[in-house]
Scaffold this motif. Structure first.
Motif, PDB file in Angstrom:
ATOM      1  N   GLY A 151     -39.899 -30.834  -2.628  1.00 55.08           N
ATOM      2  CA  GLY A 151     -38.690 -31.892  -0.810  1.00 55.08           C
ATOM      3  C   GLY A 151     -37.963 -31.585  -0.237  1.00 55.08           C
ATOM      4  N   ASP A 152     -37.769 -31.958   0.729  1.00 54.28           N
ATOM      5  CA  ASP A 152     -37.143 -31.213   2.120  1.00 54.28           C
ATOM      6  C   ASP A 152     -35.681 -31.166   1.687  1.00 54.28           C
ATOM      7  OD1 ASP A 152     -39.631 -32.129   3.157  1.00 54.28           O
ATOM      8  OD2 ASP A 152     -39.093 -33.832   4.294  1.00 54.28           O
ATOM      9  N   LEU A 153     -34.866 -31.974   1.153  1.00 55.93           N
ATOM     10  CA  LEU A 153     -33.667 -31.451   0.953  1.00 55.93           C
ATOM     11  C   LEU A 153     -33.600 -30.054   0.132  1.00 55.93           C
ATOM     12  CD1 LEU A 153     -31.181 -32.123   1.041  1.00 55.93           C
ATOM     13  CD2 LEU A 153     -30.726 -33.677  -0.921  1.00 55.93           C
TER      14      LEU A 153
ATOM     15  N   ASP B  73     -35.700 -27.721  -0.511  1.00 54.78           N
ATOM     16  CA  ASP B  73     -36.141 -26.670   0.714  1.00 54.78           C
ATOM     17  C   ASP B  73     -34.670 -26.048   2.062  1.00 54.78           C
ATOM     18  OD1 ASP B  73     -38.017 -26.360  -0.825  1.00 54.78           O
ATOM     19  OD2 ASP B  73     -39.515 -27.217   0.470  1.00 54.78           O
ATOM     20  N   GLU B  74     -34.186 -26.907   1.950  1.00 53.03           N
ATOM     21  CA  GLU B  74     -33.235 -27.293   3.379  1.00 53.03           C
ATOM     22  C   GLU B  74     -32.138 -26.789   2.645  1.00 53.03           C
ATOM     23  OE1 GLU B  74     -32.870 -26.601   7.270  1.00 53.03           O
ATOM     24  OE2 GLU B  74     -34.375 -27.978   6.060  1.00 53.03           O
ATOM     25  N   LEU B  75     -31.529 -26.825   1.833  1.00 58.76           N
ATOM     26  CA  LEU B  75     -30.661 -26.385   0.607  1.00 58.76           C
ATOM     27  C   LEU B  75     -30.983 -24.589   0.854  1.00 58.76           C
ATOM     28  CD1 LEU B  75     -29.593 -28.831  -1.724  1.00 58.76           C
ATOM     29  CD2 LEU B  75     -28.215 -28.654   0.486  1.00 58.76           C
ATOM     30  N   THR B  76     -32.262 -24.037   0.433  1.00 58.05           N
ATOM     31  CA  THR B  76     -32.171 -23.488   0.630  1.00 58.05           C
ATOM     32  C   THR B  76     -31.873 -22.441   2.013  1.00 58.05           C
ATOM     33  OG1 THR B  76     -33.489 -23.368  -1.768  1.00 58.05           O
ATOM     34  CG2 THR B  76     -34.245 -21.880  -0.245  1.00 58.05           C
ATOM     35  N   ARG B  77     -32.496 -22.890   2.626  1.00 59.65           N
ATOM     36  CA  ARG B  77     -32.481 -22.010   4.098  1.00 59.65           C
ATOM     37  C   ARG B  77     -31.278 -22.795   4.562  1.00 59.65           C
ATOM     38  NH1 ARG B  77     -36.516 -26.087   4.772  1.00 59.65           N
ATOM     39  NH2 ARG B  77     -39.610 -24.585   4.903  1.00 59.65           N
ATOM     40  N   GLU B  78     -30.264 -23.043   3.566  1.00 62.18           N
ATOM     41  CA  GLU B  78     -28.990 -23.467   3.988  1.00 62.18           C
ATOM     42  C   GLU B  78     -28.259 -22.177   3.617  1.00 62.18           C
ATOM     43  OE1 GLU B  78     -25.350 -25.087   5.997  1.00 62.18           O
ATOM     44  OE2 GLU B  78     -27.786 -25.145   6.812  1.00 62.18           O
TER      45      GLU B  78
ATOM     46  N   PRO C 216     -24.691 -34.104   0.156  1.00 63.68           N
ATOM     47  CA  PRO C 216     -25.636 -33.315   1.261  1.00 63.68           C
ATOM     48  C   PRO C 216     -27.183 -34.224   1.251  1.00 63.68           C
ATOM     49  CG  PRO C 216     -26.254 -31.860  -0.838  1.00 63.68           C
ATOM     50  CD  PRO C 216     -25.688 -33.538  -1.074  1.00 63.68           C
ATOM     51  N   ALA C 217     -27.341 -34.383   2.290  1.00 63.74           N
ATOM     52  CA  ALA C 217     -28.684 -35.107   1.938  1.00 63.74           C
ATOM     53  C   ALA C 217     -29.345 -35.445   3.495  1.00 63.74           C
ATOM     54  CB  ALA C 217     -28.098 -37.119   2.351  1.00 63.74           C
ATOM     55  N   MET C 218     -30.826 -35.281   3.301  1.00 64.29           N
ATOM     56  CA  MET C 218     -31.651 -35.046   4.729  1.00 64.29           C
ATOM     57  C   MET C 218     -31.332 -36.530   5.825  1.00 64.29           C
ATOM     58  SD  MET C 218     -32.453 -32.069   4.347  1.00 64.29           S
ATOM     59  CE  MET C 218     -33.726 -32.290   5.951  1.00 64.29           C
ATOM     60  N   LEU C 219     -31.088 -36.509   7.104  1.00 57.01           N
ATOM     61  CA  LEU C 219     -30.588 -37.068   8.584  1.00 57.01           C
ATOM     62  C   LEU C 219     -31.067 -37.192   9.346  1.00 57.01           C
ATOM     63  CD1 LEU C 219     -28.912 -39.638   8.458  1.00 57.01           C
ATOM     64  CD2 LEU C 219     -27.560 -38.270   8.937  1.00 57.01           C
TER      65      LEU C 219
ATOM     66  N   GLY D 163     -34.794 -35.635   9.374  1.00 58.19           N
ATOM     67  CA  GLY D 163     -35.188 -34.280   9.407  1.00 58.19           C
ATOM     68  C   GLY D 163     -34.049 -33.577   9.484  1.00 58.19           C
ATOM     69  N   LYS D 164     -32.677 -33.469   9.407  1.00 57.44           N
ATOM     70  CA  LYS D 164     -31.327 -32.981   9.555  1.00 57.44           C
ATOM     71  C   LYS D 164     -30.590 -32.466   8.131  1.00 57.44           C
ATOM     72  CE  LYS D 164     -32.145 -31.876  14.426  1.00 57.44           C
ATOM     73  NZ  LYS D 164     -31.043 -31.728  15.663  1.00 57.44           N
ATOM     74  N   LEU D 165     -30.144 -31.586   6.999  1.00 53.91           N
ATOM     75  CA  LEU D 165     -29.372 -31.222   6.425  1.00 53.91           C
ATOM     76  C   LEU D 165     -27.538 -32.008   6.782  1.00 53.91           C
ATOM     77  CD1 LEU D 165     -28.966 -30.792   4.021  1.00 53.91           C
ATOM     78  CD2 LEU D 165     -28.222 -28.507   4.522  1.00 53.91           C
ATOM     79  N   ALA D 166     -27.379 -32.980   6.213  1.00 50.37           N
ATOM     80  CA  ALA D 166     -26.275 -33.646   6.742  1.00 50.37           C
ATOM     81  C   ALA D 166     -25.108 -33.744   5.108  1.00 50.37           C
ATOM     82  CB  ALA D 166     -26.544 -35.018   8.026  1.00 50.37           C
TER      83      ALA D 166
END
Length: 606
Positions: free
Chosen positions: A253-255, A257-262, A387-390, A392-395
């Motif tokens: 899921g997107d969240l 993956d985005e946490l890994t990038r973060e 954390p959550a996706m808002l 399309g962005k991590l917030a």
């Protein structure tokens, strides 16, 4: 909120006790941190070797433009469901690093064994030793000395402590830990335990048991009970070594993956060249260690951390002991009921408030240090948000009230006013018990002992009906120097069956139990262990043993003069001889002979 006086005093005594070793550690750290960049400091041949495998664009960045280079240490393999999702992480990290003018390399991989696979087999005897192998492999990976920062990819029992010990030996590097999250909920843990107990009694066969196990452990991700692996994640959040709130987000899921990038973005924000240099050796100080200890106690976490965190702390020049855990446990409230402490799994815990809720309550109650360095600019307060996706962005958003007070409660209305672990002392030595998972009416057990030299012998006696009575099962020769201190989780079903029949039952052992254990009162990690002449070697069948978790005592009811005169048993030759894995046991024989005690952090050759 003013820091609780006990938290302050325990921290102060740890600081004073550790002054010489911590100062020496920080001196080494500062010496490494003040060196020139590796590209300028290392020989030309060294540099060429280091980056020969890089894409040309990355090589140009790091060599010519002096771009930061992140070293990735990964514990990926296909054997651990918890580590399977780590496979694509290095590519995600490399891509994100490039977007920010940096580079990343997989510095090395570390072994990672699954205790669920090896439970009850000779392989389990290598489990605790694997922690130090992982620590050494982490150090080998970072020893290339070509990195400006590091990311640690790992989740499970010995893997996170091993990665952390190894990383602290390179304490000058900013370091962020990157987990993969728990698998979705499957068969409830209590239902799985019920089927296991039925199987132990012969009421269901292998087919039914296998079906239950497959429905419980069913997909990539961490096991869903609150054992050692998930306790690791809670502690890393409490120490400020994660991206906030990343512990219990499911794989995929997107969240996720985005946490890994973060994680890549976060570690690039705390480089030596940045405005806020935060090397891991500075982040992990005595306050961070105490914060981790408090989080463990407040959540009824794994008893394995009374071994692991002693070793972790020592790697940063900090000396803690079981007395520190005991003093903290007396005042830290128990805020969660997650299996084996309750019915909920970690996914339900996350939905009810998760790590952010717990950390907020501990901070607001004065049970955690807030004045700590973390990998985030906002400090430990950032770890109170979710954390959550808002769009399309991590917030991140603030935590409200508990969404289920049967799972997680505020510090003003805890499940218990004291923590989930208890130190036991007496003429049988020192040990620990996880009281948060034990029914209140089982906190005191007094019964005749039945002594076993192996867990297999206990199973044989159970199947023969020899244990259908009040009994304290003493399982010895299970310590670090005997056989590597395996987990004895396979003992839980038969002992739980006996307890369910109404018998007063307890386990006393110099071995370990799984973080998933807890229903049956168990005095574990007994130190000194039987193999070095510890008191368990003196216990005989029929001796009355008292386990009193309320008073904090563990003792055998034998007259003092008779007990002093009694000679300890000798470890049977069959147990001392190499067998089972053969080569595996021989490989670690030297480590066993020189292993530290459980209270000292168990085997450590780092």
């Amino acid at each position: 909120m003013t820091l609780h006086s006990t938290i302050a005093s325990v921290t102060a005594r740890i600081r004073e006790r550790s002054r010489a070793t911590r100062d020496a550690y920080l001196q080494r750290l500062d010496g490494a941190a003040t060196r020139a960049a590796s590209v300028d400091r290392m020989g030309c041949g060294n540099v060429a070797h280091a980056f020969a495998g890089m894409p040309l664009d990355d090589r140009f960045k790091v060599v010519t433009e002096r771009a930061p280079n992140i070293g990735i240490v990964t514990a990926y393999n296909d054997m651990l469901s918890a580590h399977t999702p780590l496979q694509p992480y290095p590519d995600l990290i490399k891509w994100e690093a490039r977007l920010h003018g940096a580079t990343a390399q997989v510095a090395g991989g570390v072994p990672a064994m699954c205790d669920g696979v090896t439970q009850g087999t000779p392989g389990m005897e290598l489990s605790l030793f694997s922690r130090d192998v992982i620590a050494m492999a982490t150090a080998v990976s970072l020893s290339h000395d070509m990195f400006d920062a590091a990311l640690m990819l790992g989740v499970c029992d010995k893997i996170v402590p091993g990665l952390l010990i190894g990383a602290l030996h390179f304490g000058h590097l900013p370091t962020v830990f990157v987990p993969a999250g728990p698998m979705p909920s499957g068969l409830p843990n209590k239902e799985k335990a019920r089927v296991r107990e039925q199987a132990a009694q012969g009421l269901v066969g292998r087919a039914e048991l296998l079906d239950a196990e497959l429905k419980s452990y069913h997909s990539p991700g961490t096991c869903t009970f609150y054992g050692t692996a998930n306790s690791n994640q809670m502690l890393l959040e409490a120490m400020g070594l994660h991206v906030p709130g990343t512990a219990f987000v499911n794989p995929g899921g997107d969240l996720r993956d985005e946490l890994t990038r973060e994680a890549a973005r976060t570690v690039l924000g705390i480089l030596k060249s940045s405005k806020r240099f935060a090397p891991i050796g500075r982040v992990v100080d005595e306050r961070a260690i105490v914060n981790a200890m408090v989080a463990l106690l407040a959540t009824g976490g794994s008893t394995n951390h009374l071994i692991h965190w002693v070793a972790v702390a020592r790697s940063a020049g900090i000396i803690i002991d079981w007395d520190d855990f005991s003093a903290l446990s007396d005042v830290v409230p128990l805020l969660t009921h997650v299996y084996p402490n309750g019915s909920a799994d970690v996914n339900q815990f996350q939905a009810a408030g998760g790590t952010g809720f717990v950390i907020r309550e501990l901070l607001d109650g004065g049970f955690m240090h807030e004045d700590v360095l973390t990998v985030r600019a906002g400090g430990i307060r950032e770890y109170t948000r979710e954390p959550a996706m808002l769009d399309g962005k991590l917030a991140w958003h603030e935590m409200g009230a508990s969404k289920d007070e049967a799972i997680v409660r505020p510090a003003t209305a805890p499940f218990s006013a004291s923590g989930g672990l208890k130190l036991l002392q007496g003429n049988l030595g020192r040990s620990v018990i996880k009281v948060s998972a034990v029914p209140d009416d089982r906190h005191v057990i007094e019964a005749p002992a039945r002594v076993f030299d192996s867990q297999e012998a206990l199973h044989v006696a159970f199947r023969a009906g020899e244990l259908d009575r009040d009994v304290v099962c003493v399982v010895r020769w299970q310590g670090p120097q005997a056989n590597g201190m395996p987990e004895l989780h396979k003992l839980t079903p038969p002992l739980a069956v006996l307890q369910g029949k109404g018998f007063k039952v307890a386990l006393v052992t110099d071995g370990r139990m799984s973080g998933a254990s807890g229903k049956v009162p168990a005095a574990i990690h007994v130190s000194p262990e039987a193999a070095v002449g510890g008191p368990l070697a003196k216990v005989r069948d029929g001796d009355v043993v008292l386990l009193d978790a309320l008073a904090g005592t563990l003792e055998v009811k034998v007259a003092a003069d008779a007990w002093a005169a009694r000679q300890p048993a000798i470890m049977p030759q069959a147990l001392r001889d190499a067998n089972g894995l053969g080569l595996g046991r021989e490989l670690f024989a030297g480590m066993r002979r020189h292993a530290l005690t459980a209270e000292e952090g168990a085997p450590s050759w780092m």
